[in-house]
Design a protein around this motif. Structure first.
Motif, short mmCIF file in Angstrom:
data_model
loop_
_atom_site.label_atom_id
_atom_site.label_comp_id
_atom_site.label_asym_id
_atom_site.label_seq_id
_atom_site.Cartn_x
_atom_site.Cartn_y
_atom_site.Cartn_z
N SER A 1 -40.14 30.76 -75.72
CA SER A 1 -40.48 32.15 -76.01
C SER A 1 -41.28 32.78 -74.87
O SER A 1 -41.05 33.93 -74.49
CB SER A 1 -41.27 32.24 -77.31
OG SER A 1 -41.49 33.58 -77.67
N MET A 2 -42.21 32.01 -74.28
CA MET A 2 -42.97 32.52 -73.15
C MET A 2 -42.06 32.83 -71.97
O MET A 2 -42.18 33.88 -71.32
CB MET A 2 -44.06 31.53 -72.74
CG MET A 2 -44.93 31.99 -71.59
SD MET A 2 -46.18 30.76 -71.10
CE MET A 2 -47.36 30.93 -72.46
N LEU A 3 -41.12 31.94 -71.67
CA LEU A 3 -40.19 32.17 -70.56
C LEU A 3 -39.30 33.37 -70.84
O LEU A 3 -39.01 34.16 -69.91
CB LEU A 3 -39.33 30.92 -70.34
CG LEU A 3 -40.05 29.70 -69.76
CD1 LEU A 3 -39.14 28.47 -69.80
CD2 LEU A 3 -40.51 29.98 -68.32
N LEU A 4 -38.86 33.53 -72.07
CA LEU A 4 -38.03 34.69 -72.41
C LEU A 4 -38.80 36.00 -72.22
O LEU A 4 -38.24 36.99 -71.72
CB LEU A 4 -37.55 34.58 -73.85
CG LEU A 4 -36.48 33.53 -74.15
CD1 LEU A 4 -36.24 33.42 -75.64
CD2 LEU A 4 -35.18 33.86 -73.42
N ILE A 5 -40.06 36.00 -72.59
CA ILE A 5 -40.86 37.22 -72.44
C ILE A 5 -41.08 37.54 -70.97
O ILE A 5 -40.98 38.71 -70.54
CB ILE A 5 -42.19 37.06 -73.18
CG1 ILE A 5 -41.94 37.05 -74.69
CG2 ILE A 5 -43.17 38.17 -72.80
CD1 ILE A 5 -43.15 36.73 -75.51
N VAL A 6 -41.38 36.52 -70.17
CA VAL A 6 -41.58 36.75 -68.74
C VAL A 6 -40.29 37.24 -68.08
O VAL A 6 -40.30 38.17 -67.28
CB VAL A 6 -42.08 35.46 -68.06
CG1 VAL A 6 -42.10 35.63 -66.54
CG2 VAL A 6 -43.48 35.09 -68.55
N GLY A 7 -39.17 36.62 -68.43
CA GLY A 7 -37.92 36.96 -67.76
C GLY A 7 -37.20 38.16 -68.31
O GLY A 7 -36.60 38.94 -67.56
N ILE A 8 -37.23 38.35 -69.65
CA ILE A 8 -36.46 39.42 -70.29
C ILE A 8 -37.37 40.49 -70.90
O ILE A 8 -37.11 41.68 -70.78
CB ILE A 8 -35.52 38.84 -71.37
CG1 ILE A 8 -34.55 37.83 -70.74
CG2 ILE A 8 -34.74 39.94 -72.08
CD1 ILE A 8 -33.67 37.12 -71.74
N LEU B 1 -37.31 44.63 -70.68
CA LEU B 1 -37.12 45.49 -71.85
C LEU B 1 -38.25 46.51 -71.95
O LEU B 1 -38.01 47.70 -72.23
CB LEU B 1 -37.07 44.64 -73.12
CG LEU B 1 -35.85 43.73 -73.31
CD1 LEU B 1 -36.04 42.85 -74.54
CD2 LEU B 1 -34.57 44.56 -73.44
N GLN B 2 -39.47 46.08 -71.71
CA GLN B 2 -40.61 46.98 -71.84
C GLN B 2 -40.71 47.97 -70.69
O GLN B 2 -41.34 49.01 -70.82
CB GLN B 2 -41.89 46.15 -71.97
CG GLN B 2 -41.94 45.37 -73.27
CD GLN B 2 -43.04 44.33 -73.32
OE1 GLN B 2 -44.14 44.55 -72.81
NE2 GLN B 2 -42.75 43.17 -73.92
N SER B 3 -40.11 47.64 -69.54
CA SER B 3 -40.08 48.60 -68.44
C SER B 3 -39.08 49.72 -68.70
O SER B 3 -39.21 50.82 -68.18
CB SER B 3 -39.74 47.89 -67.12
OG SER B 3 -38.40 47.42 -67.14
N ILE B 4 -38.07 49.44 -69.53
CA ILE B 4 -37.10 50.48 -69.90
C ILE B 4 -37.73 51.48 -70.87
O ILE B 4 -37.62 52.69 -70.70
CB ILE B 4 -35.84 49.83 -70.52
CG1 ILE B 4 -35.13 48.96 -69.48
CG2 ILE B 4 -34.88 50.91 -71.05
CD1 ILE B 4 -34.01 48.12 -70.05
N GLY C 1 -39.32 48.59 -76.30
CA GLY C 1 -39.22 47.32 -75.59
C GLY C 1 -40.09 46.25 -76.22
O GLY C 1 -39.70 45.08 -76.29
N VAL C 2 -41.28 46.64 -76.71
CA VAL C 2 -42.14 45.70 -77.41
C VAL C 2 -41.49 45.26 -78.71
O VAL C 2 -41.50 44.07 -79.07
CB VAL C 2 -43.53 46.32 -77.68
CG1 VAL C 2 -44.34 45.45 -78.63
CG2 VAL C 2 -44.30 46.50 -76.37
N VAL C 3 -40.89 46.20 -79.45
CA VAL C 3 -40.21 45.85 -80.70
C VAL C 3 -39.09 44.85 -80.42
O VAL C 3 -38.96 43.83 -81.11
CB VAL C 3 -39.65 47.11 -81.39
CG1 VAL C 3 -38.78 46.73 -82.59
CG2 VAL C 3 -40.79 48.03 -81.84
N ALA C 4 -38.27 45.14 -79.40
CA ALA C 4 -37.17 44.23 -79.06
C ALA C 4 -37.69 42.87 -78.64
O ALA C 4 -37.13 41.83 -79.01
CB ALA C 4 -36.32 44.85 -77.95
N THR C 5 -38.77 42.85 -77.87
CA THR C 5 -39.37 41.58 -77.44
C THR C 5 -39.84 40.76 -78.63
O THR C 5 -39.58 39.56 -78.72
CB THR C 5 -40.54 41.86 -76.48
OG1 THR C 5 -40.05 42.53 -75.31
CG2 THR C 5 -41.21 40.56 -76.06
#
Length: 530
Positions: A24-31, A35-38, A43-47
């Motif tokens: 989960s940590m790697l997914l948040i760092v990478g994806i 998502l949150q920059s868009i 983006g937080v909800v999707a994360t």
């Protein structure tokens, strides 16, 4: 009150719980960051849903475990639920105070995620959904559900301590780590005491919801948290909050019976099930290093700032009122921006009265200033071609003349008509007091940053120092000319007394007119635009 002893044969394995944490940590760092920059809120909800909740559900199904049992999906009753809400609200002021203290201890503060400060009231519901609903639901399911349940195989104390620390580290905030610890411990305690996610979700909601309310009040209602009065109120709020949280914990202990889970031996060596946590700690260490480098030594890790031609397609006349730190009008300035052949020209006249102002322990002093400054910038790169500054300060005169030739920018300074200093610079250097208008050509996007050289003319030698420009926003800015949605641009340089910040606000709509500028002593506010 006698504790109930319940032994559950089916729990998540420690290896898979720690593996879920790392993945989960790697997914948040990478994806998640992308998502949150868009879009910050969505983006937080999707994360939260895609990268935290869904992996938790999949891991639970992978081990053929019950979602209801593993994730503590049970109603604990109204009393524990409401006490969780009370405890979360009571601990939030403590986190706020710790955050303020660590700002002073570390000598820097990290900017909030761009877009998590509302500009309009229409944005508030999305922020509430993201931070006060999605985050508590999804994060509590993973941490106080799956992971804490796995660590209960060791002992109740181990499960509380493990999720307490893992949750705080998961946010990858080195400076903010200490502020997360009180609420993280409370959330782990609530899950163990009630064997339900509901009190923890409501406590999490209260904490994050209070933060959204603070951001909303600051952005939309004009709350000023930098005043001494605000700090005094914060002390009162802290005292009341601790009393409320303490009362809530006492009441919870009287009305709940905790589960004492019989420990189960771990048959594999510690490194077999703990290696994902070690890998996650390495990620946290790297994030902490990057945070410190960007916050304390940004000029060493940021690229040069690139400027582009602003959309100045006609002549703009901008009139500003100048205020002191108490908001009293002390002067005015009039600036004209216009395109000329292959260049842009700025011409300003400024007058302000002298003042000597004390606010708390701070003193703000300005002499009587009558200033005129002009600059011509290349229309493509915004490199400085020529400039002149004439400042009458009380009974003294400072003159600065600059000319670009053969790729270099030569600046000559006169104090009372005597040449005091000449320096050769890059034409990209930013010169006080002209740079706020020139940065209308910066790339306006949250997170943009770049290093620059700032030139500070003065009675002695011309000082050229490294600095960093940061762009964030949007932000609501109120001026006599109206209310604007703006980009905020900070120019920060290091001094022997700590960071010195100058801030400029630009209209989000082209041609990105400078609507406010705060030089640390004087505040320029747009009054009229023609």
């Amino acid at each position: 009150m006698k504790e109930a002893i319940i032994e559950r044969e089916r729990k998540p394995s420690l290896l898979r719980a720690n593996l879920l944490y790392l993945i989960s940590m790697l997914l948040i760092v990478g994806i998640g960051s992308r998502l949150q920059s868009i879009h910050a809120a969505w983006g937080v909800v999707a994360t939260e849903v895609l990268l935290i909740l869904i992996p938790t559900l999949l891991f639970t199904r992978w081990e053929d475990l019950s979602w209801r049992e593993t994730l503590r999906l049970r109603w604990p009753g109204w009393t524990p639920a409401l006490l969780g809400l009370l405890i979360g609200a009571g601990l939030w002021p403590l986190s706020l105070v710790i955050e303020s203290v660590t700002n002073l201890m570390f000598g820097y503060q990290t900017p909030p995620l761009p877009g998590l400060s509302p500009v309009t009231w229409w944005q508030v519901p999305a922020l509430v959904l993201a931070l006060a609903v999605a985050a508590p639901l999804c994060e509590e399911a993973m941490f106080r559900g799956y992971i804490q349940r796995a660590y209960e195989g060791r002992s109740a104390a181990a499960s509380i301590v493990a999720t307490w620390l893992l949750f705080a580290l998961f946010h990858l905030r080195f400076r903010g780590l200490l502020a997360l610890l009180p609420i993280s411990l409370a959330l782990s305690y609530l899950a163990w005491r009630t064997d339900s996610l509901v009190p923890g979700i409501l406590a999490h909601f209260a904490t994050n919801g209070s933060q959204v309310a603070l951001a909303t009040g600051t952005a939309l209602l004009g709350w000023d948290l930098a005043t001494m009065q605000a700090f005094a109120r914060l002390g009162t709020l802290l005292t009341a909050g601790l009393a409320v949280a303490g009362l809530g914990i006492w009441w919870l202990q009287r009305h709940t019976t905790p589960l004492r889970i019989a420990s189960q031996p771990v048959r594999s060596a510690w490194f077999v099930w703990l290696w994902p946590v070690v890998a996650a700690l390495a990620i946290f260490a790297y994030a902490a290093h990057q945070e410190v480098m960007f916050a304390r030594f940004p000029e060493q890790v940021t690229p040069p700032l690139a400027l582009q031609a602003p959309p100045w397609d006609r002549t703009y006349t901008l009139q500003y009122v100048i205020q002191d730190r108490q908001g009293s009008e002390v002067g005015q300035a009039t600036c004209t921006l216009q395109p000329v052949a292959g260049a842009f020209e700025l011409s300003c006249q400024q007058q302000n009265e002298a003042f000597d102002l004390r606010i708390g322990s701070s003193r703000y002093v300005s002499g009587r200033i009558d200033r005129a400054f002009q600059a011509v910038w290349d229309a493509t790169s915004l490199d400085t071609l020529t400039l002149s500054i004439t400042s009458d300060i009380n009974d003294n005169r400072l003159r600065v003349l600059g000319q670009t030739g053969s790729g270099d920018f030569v600046l000559a300074q006169r104090w009372n008509e005597e040449i005091t200093h000449t320096v050769t610079l890059s034409p990209q250097a930013l010169v006080e007091p002209l740079w706020p208008w020139r940065l209308s050509g910066v790339t306006f996007r949250s997170g943009v940053m770049g290093r620059v050289t700032v030139v500070l003319p003065g009675p002695g030698e011309v000082v050229a120092v490294p600095a960093v420009v940061w762009v964030d926003g949007p932000e609501r800015t109120v001026t006599p000319a109206g209310v604007y949605t703006t980009w905020r641009v900070r120019l920060e340089r290091r001094t022997a007394f700590g960071p010195q910040v100058r801030t400029a606000w630009y209209d989000m709509q082209p041609p990105h007119v400078l609507v406010r500028y705060d030089d640390g002593v004087l505040n320029y506010l747009l009054h009229t635009q023609r």
